[in-house]
Design a protein around this motif. Sequence first.
Motif, PDB file in Angstrom:
ATOM      1  N   ILE A 120      47.068  48.120  42.499  1.00 33.33           N
ATOM      2  CA  ILE A 120      46.858  48.827  41.240  1.00 33.33           C
ATOM      3  C   ILE A 120      45.436  49.372  41.207  1.00 33.33           C
ATOM      4  CG2 ILE A 120      46.718  48.613  38.725  1.00 33.33           C
ATOM      5  CD1 ILE A 120      48.739  46.378  38.853  1.00 33.33           C
ATOM      6  N   SER A 121      45.290  50.630  40.878  1.00 33.31           N
ATOM      7  CA  SER A 121      43.960  51.220  40.761  1.00 33.31           C
ATOM      8  C   SER A 121      43.148  50.483  39.702  1.00 33.31           C
ATOM      9  CB  SER A 121      44.061  52.704  40.397  1.00 33.31           C
ATOM     10  OG  SER A 121      44.664  53.429  41.451  1.00 33.31           O
ATOM     11  N   GLY A 122      41.910  50.172  40.036  1.00 31.21           N
ATOM     12  CA  GLY A 122      41.035  49.476  39.106  1.00 31.21           C
ATOM     13  C   GLY A 122      41.169  47.975  39.127  1.00 31.21           C
ATOM     14  N   GLU A 123      42.052  47.452  39.969  1.00 33.57           N
ATOM     15  CA  GLU A 123      42.302  46.011  40.001  1.00 33.57           C
ATOM     16  C   GLU A 123      41.075  45.236  40.469  1.00 33.57           C
ATOM     17  OE1 GLU A 123      43.808  43.696  38.657  1.00 33.57           O
ATOM     18  OE2 GLU A 123      45.760  43.527  39.681  1.00 33.57           O
ATOM     19  N   THR A 124      40.853  44.087  39.857  1.00 30.16           N
ATOM     20  CA  THR A 124      39.787  43.168  40.235  1.00 30.16           C
ATOM     21  C   THR A 124      40.398  41.920  40.858  1.00 30.16           C
ATOM     22  OG1 THR A 124      39.823  42.065  38.084  1.00 30.16           O
ATOM     23  CG2 THR A 124      38.331  43.963  38.324  1.00 30.16           C
ATOM     24  N   THR A 125      39.549  41.056  41.394  1.00 30.87           N
ATOM     25  CA  THR A 125      40.078  39.811  41.960  1.00 30.87           C
ATOM     26  C   THR A 125      40.685  38.931  40.869  1.00 30.87           C
ATOM     27  OG1 THR A 125      37.895  38.749  41.791  1.00 30.87           O
ATOM     28  CG2 THR A 125      38.453  39.812  43.892  1.00 30.87           C
ATOM     29  N   SER A 126      40.147  39.033  39.668  1.00 31.75           N
ATOM     30  CA  SER A 126      40.697  38.261  38.553  1.00 31.75           C
ATOM     31  C   SER A 126      42.122  38.707  38.238  1.00 31.75           C
ATOM     32  CB  SER A 126      39.809  38.417  37.313  1.00 31.75           C
ATOM     33  OG  SER A 126      40.366  37.734  36.211  1.00 31.75           O
ATOM     34  N   GLY A 127      42.330  40.022  38.204  1.00 37.34           N
ATOM     35  CA  GLY A 127      43.662  40.554  37.943  1.00 37.34           C
ATOM     36  C   GLY A 127      44.637  40.205  39.057  1.00 37.34           C
ATOM     37  N   GLY A 128      44.166  40.301  40.294  1.00 40.33           N
ATOM     38  CA  GLY A 128      45.021  39.960  41.426  1.00 40.33           C
ATOM     39  C   GLY A 128      45.418  38.497  41.409  1.00 40.33           C
ATOM     40  N   LYS A 129      44.471  37.641  41.072  1.00 38.92           N
ATOM     41  CA  LYS A 129      44.745  36.207  40.988  1.00 38.92           C
ATOM     42  C   LYS A 129      45.805  35.926  39.929  1.00 38.92           C
ATOM     43  CE  LYS A 129      42.489  31.880  39.637  1.00 38.92           C
ATOM     44  NZ  LYS A 129      41.205  31.269  39.180  1.00 38.92           N
ATOM     45  N   ALA A 130      45.741  36.626  38.798  1.00 44.41           N
ATOM     46  CA  ALA A 130      46.696  36.406  37.712  1.00 44.41           C
ATOM     47  C   ALA A 130      48.093  36.901  38.079  1.00 44.41           C
ATOM     48  CB  ALA A 130      46.206  37.105  36.442  1.00 44.41           C
ATOM     49  N   ARG A 131      48.175  37.980  38.843  1.00 47.68           N
ATOM     50  CA  ARG A 131      49.476  38.567  39.182  1.00 47.68           C
ATOM     51  C   ARG A 131      50.152  37.918  40.377  1.00 47.68           C
ATOM     52  NH1 ARG A 131      50.012  43.673  40.952  1.00 47.68           N
ATOM     53  NH2 ARG A 131      47.852  43.972  41.613  1.00 47.68           N
ATOM     54  N   LEU A 132      49.366  37.310  41.257  1.00 51.38           N
ATOM     55  CA  LEU A 132      49.902  36.856  42.536  1.00 51.38           C
ATOM     56  C   LEU A 132      51.029  35.827  42.441  1.00 51.38           C
ATOM     57  CD1 LEU A 132      49.844  37.010  45.571  1.00 51.38           C
ATOM     58  CD2 LEU A 132      47.950  35.378  45.582  1.00 51.38           C
ATOM     59  N   PRO A 133      50.942  34.791  41.614  1.00 56.44           N
ATOM     60  CA  PRO A 133      52.022  33.799  41.597  1.00 56.44           C
ATOM     61  C   PRO A 133      53.410  34.401  41.368  1.00 56.44           C
ATOM     62  CG  PRO A 133      50.127  32.956  40.410  1.00 56.44           C
ATOM     63  CD  PRO A 133      49.827  34.395  40.714  1.00 56.44           C
ATOM     64  N   ALA A 134      53.520  35.316  40.435  1.00 55.48           N
ATOM     65  CA  ALA A 134      54.820  35.945  40.162  1.00 55.48           C
ATOM     66  C   ALA A 134      55.283  36.789  41.348  1.00 55.48           C
ATOM     67  CB  ALA A 134      54.733  36.812  38.908  1.00 55.48           C
ATOM     68  N   LEU A 135      54.346  37.453  42.008  1.00 54.04           N
ATOM     69  CA  LEU A 135      54.691  38.286  43.172  1.00 54.04           C
ATOM     70  C   LEU A 135      55.175  37.415  44.329  1.00 54.04           C
ATOM     71  CD1 LEU A 135      51.663  40.769  43.055  1.00 54.04           C
ATOM     72  CD2 LEU A 135      54.071  41.347  42.652  1.00 54.04           C
ATOM     73  N   LEU A 136      54.525  36.285  44.526  1.00 57.72           N
ATOM     74  CA  LEU A 136      54.937  35.371  45.593  1.00 57.72           C
ATOM     75  C   LEU A 136      56.337  34.816  45.324  1.00 57.72           C
ATOM     76  CD1 LEU A 136      51.629  33.342  46.140  1.00 57.72           C
ATOM     77  CD2 LEU A 136      52.560  35.145  47.610  1.00 57.72           C
ATOM     78  N   ALA A 137      56.583  34.463  44.077  1.00 60.16           N
ATOM     79  CA  ALA A 137      57.887  33.902  43.713  1.00 60.16           C
ATOM     80  C   ALA A 137      58.998  34.944  43.867  1.00 60.16           C
ATOM     81  CB  ALA A 137      57.844  33.383  42.281  1.00 60.16           C
ATOM     82  N   LYS A 138      58.711  36.165  43.522  1.00 63.18           N
ATOM     83  CA  LYS A 138      59.727  37.220  43.555  1.00 63.18           C
ATOM     84  C   LYS A 138      60.028  37.701  44.971  1.00 63.18           C
ATOM     85  CE  LYS A 138      60.800  41.839  41.763  1.00 63.18           C
ATOM     86  NZ  LYS A 138      60.338  42.952  40.871  1.00 63.18           N
ATOM     87  N   HIS A 139      58.988  37.930  45.760  1.00 61.64           N
ATOM     88  CA  HIS A 139      59.169  38.582  47.063  1.00 61.64           C
ATOM     89  C   HIS A 139      59.158  37.626  48.246  1.00 61.64           C
ATOM     90  CE1 HIS A 139      58.865  42.431  45.042  1.00 61.64           C
ATOM     91  NE2 HIS A 139      57.736  42.046  44.483  1.00 61.64           N
ATOM     92  N   GLN A 140      58.651  36.415  48.065  1.00 63.93           N
ATOM     93  CA  GLN A 140      58.607  35.416  49.135  1.00 63.93           C
ATOM     94  C   GLN A 140      58.112  36.030  50.453  1.00 63.93           C
ATOM     95  OE1 GLN A 140      62.493  33.559  49.307  1.00 63.93           O
ATOM     96  NE2 GLN A 140      62.358  32.836  47.214  1.00 63.93           N
ATOM     97  N   PRO A 141      56.918  36.587  50.440  1.00 64.15           N
ATOM     98  CA  PRO A 141      56.422  37.292  51.619  1.00 64.15           C
ATOM     99  C   PRO A 141      56.076  36.366  52.780  1.00 64.15           C
ATOM    100  CG  PRO A 141      54.668  37.058  50.019  1.00 64.15           C
ATOM    101  CD  PRO A 141      55.936  36.573  49.344  1.00 64.15           C
ATOM    102  N   ALA A 142      56.166  36.905  53.984  1.00 65.59           N
ATOM    103  CA  ALA A 142      55.736  36.179  55.173  1.00 65.59           C
ATOM    104  C   ALA A 142      54.249  36.406  55.402  1.00 65.59           C
ATOM    105  CB  ALA A 142      56.524  36.648  56.384  1.00 65.59           C
ATOM    106  N   ILE A 143      53.760  37.563  54.926  1.00 63.15           N
ATOM    107  CA  ILE A 143      52.355  37.933  55.097  1.00 63.15           C
ATOM    108  C   ILE A 143      51.823  38.485  53.785  1.00 63.15           C
ATOM    109  CG2 ILE A 143      50.729  39.442  56.316  1.00 63.15           C
ATOM    110  CD1 ILE A 143      52.814  39.542  58.617  1.00 63.15           C
ATOM    111  N   VAL A 144      50.619  38.074  53.418  1.00 65.92           N
ATOM    112  CA  VAL A 144      49.953  38.627  52.227  1.00 65.92           C
ATOM    113  C   VAL A 144      48.643  39.273  52.669  1.00 65.92           C
ATOM    114  CG1 VAL A 144      48.915  38.134  49.983  1.00 65.92           C
ATOM    115  CG2 VAL A 144      50.959  36.889  50.707  1.00 65.92           C
ATOM    116  N   VAL A 145      48.506  40.550  52.380  1.00 66.81           N
ATOM    117  CA  VAL A 145      47.273  41.290  52.664  1.00 66.81           C
ATOM    118  C   VAL A 145      46.485  41.377  51.364  1.00 66.81           C
ATOM    119  CG1 VAL A 145      46.260  43.449  53.485  1.00 66.81           C
ATOM    120  CG2 VAL A 145      48.436  42.634  54.457  1.00 66.81           C
TER     121      VAL A 145
END
Length: 221
Positions: free
Chosen positions: A81-106
Amino acid sequence: MRINFRFSYQVGKIKAILQAVALVALTSFGTSAYSASKTILVLGDSLSAEYGLVRGEGWVSLLQKKLETEKITAPIVNASISGETTSGGKARLPALLAKHQPAIVVIELGANDALRGLSLAATQENLRSMISSSKGVKAKVLLVGMQIPPNYGGDYTKQFAALFPKLAKENKTSLVPFMLQGVAEKPELFQADRIHPSAEAHPKILNNIWPQLQPLISSSK
């Protein structure tokens, strides 16, 4: 003799059934193993969100095309997301991990923290938390390093750049030393705002990322 024949026939029949069941089970296991998620989740800011570009010109889109060309099955989820900070990424990540179950996270975040002069300690802790969360679901992590111009202050600039190799070493994760290597020093590779790379720069950005990402993809097969 007739009884023995019938007994042998029944044993043979049972063996055949058991072998068939075992074959089905083995096939199912193999299918399950190969169908396991090899999704690549990209968590970034405008540098990965194709800001100011035609869709398909950014490095993440170029990566998907590269994988398809090389016949590597690894779907990409671009959660940048444009303008994203590490704080925003930290808040969004748990839901993304649960939904997509990625093998790799960049993880490509931190630049906006620096541009806003946010606390380096907070940036470091947010990145550490994202790495930990990703590893917690058995995903491999690629941390993408960034640097900022020296006009933000010599000490701040050096400490910011040092965050990424420090965290990579501490958490034993793969690292892209500097996302804009070979780009940052060339004004002609930037858009009019002089902040966001142009379409011509994104193949170079992918070339900076691919050498570290490719081994993670191979080891996830």
